[in-house]
Design an enzyme around this catalytic site. Structure first.
Site, mmCIF file in Angstrom:
data_model
loop_
_atom_site.group_PDB
_atom_site.id
_atom_site.type_symbol
_atom_site.label_atom_id
_atom_site.label_comp_id
_atom_site.label_asym_id
_atom_site.label_seq_id
_atom_site.Cartn_x
_atom_site.Cartn_y
_atom_site.Cartn_z
ATOM 1 C CB CYS A 1 6.501 1.911 6.293
ATOM 2 S SG CYS A 1 5.812 3.424 5.608
ATOM 3 C CG LEU A 2 6.711 0.991 0.093
ATOM 4 C CD1 LEU A 2 5.834 1.278 -1.118
ATOM 5 C CD2 LEU A 2 7.815 0.006 -0.266
ATOM 6 C CG HIS B 1 1.142 6.394 5.842
ATOM 7 N ND1 HIS B 1 2.392 6.873 6.199
ATOM 8 C CD2 HIS B 1 1.327 5.098 5.503
ATOM 9 C CE1 HIS B 1 3.283 5.899 6.081
ATOM 10 N NE2 HIS B 1 2.666 4.808 5.663
ATOM 11 C CG HIS C 1 0.876 0.637 7.258
ATOM 12 N ND1 HIS C 1 2.012 0.168 7.903
ATOM 13 C CD2 HIS C 1 1.317 1.567 6.371
ATOM 14 C CE1 HIS C 1 3.071 0.813 7.424
ATOM 15 N NE2 HIS C 1 2.671 1.654 6.487
ATOM 16 C CD GLU C 2 -0.587 2.182 3.045
ATOM 17 O OE1 GLU C 2 -0.230 3.370 2.956
ATOM 18 O OE2 GLU C 2 0.226 1.250 3.102
ATOM 19 N N GLY D 1 0.819 -1.197 0.000
ATOM 20 C CA GLY D 1 0.000 0.000 0.000
ATOM 21 C C GLY D 1 0.854 1.248 0.000
ATOM 22 C CD GLN E 1 3.747 5.719 2.365
ATOM 23 O OE1 GLN E 1 2.690 5.157 2.107
ATOM 24 N NE2 GLN E 1 4.857 5.058 2.615
#
Ligand code: CO
Length: 151
Positions: free
Chosen positions: A87-88, A133, A129-130, A45, A50
């Site tokens: 996480c990216l 953000h 998680h997303e 995701g 991000q």
């Protein structure tokens, strides 16, 4: 177009993101680019902040399919699961995070149409998680441990 993924330390990751108000070509480009970017990075995701855009839009790419959630809001969260996350925007790390096991959200699509969705297990984890953000929260804020990973 693949966009650059912002890394931890950049203040955009800590912003409370603004709701999407215009369902226009700019939003479509953002979502298209986020799909390309998350696939290239092999992530589950990606949230708009991000890629440096602090608006309430995320993409989730899991076994159940590829999803775009604009202005997502939790309706309810049920149960618990403990599992690993990365996480990216936090490269080379992984951590263990307690999440709900099942969630229901309402959201809009890129046209502004409203939907609801129930996600469970890893899909629920990715949604949580997303959505975090969008409120400037990183999984490392919630993890019981954060360790170096090979990814
Ligand atoms: Co993340």
């Amino acid at each position: 177009m693949i966009r650059e993924i912002v890394q931890v330390g950049d203040p955009v990751l800590r912003k409370k993101c603004e709701p999407v108000k215009r369902f226009d070509g700019e939003l479509c480009s953002l979502l298209d680019d986020m799909k390309e970017t998350v696939r290239a990075a092999e992530g589950a995701g990606l949230a708009a902040p991000q890629v440096g855009v602090p608006v309430r839009a995320v993409v989730v790419d899991v076994e159940e399919g590829f999803f775009e959630f604009v202005n997502p809001v939790f309706v309810w969260q049920k149960g618990e699961q403990t599992g690993a996350e990365g996480c990216l925007s936090v490269k080379g790390k992984a951590g263990t995070v307690l999440r709900p096991n099942k969630v229901k959200i309402v959201f809009q699509d890129r046209n502004g149409d409203k939907y609801s969705l129930v996600a469970r297990d890893f899909f629920a984890r990715a949604v949580c998680h997303e959505l975090d953000h969008l409120d400037g929260i990183l999984y490392t804020d919630k993890a019981t441990d954060v360790r170096d990973s090979e990814d």
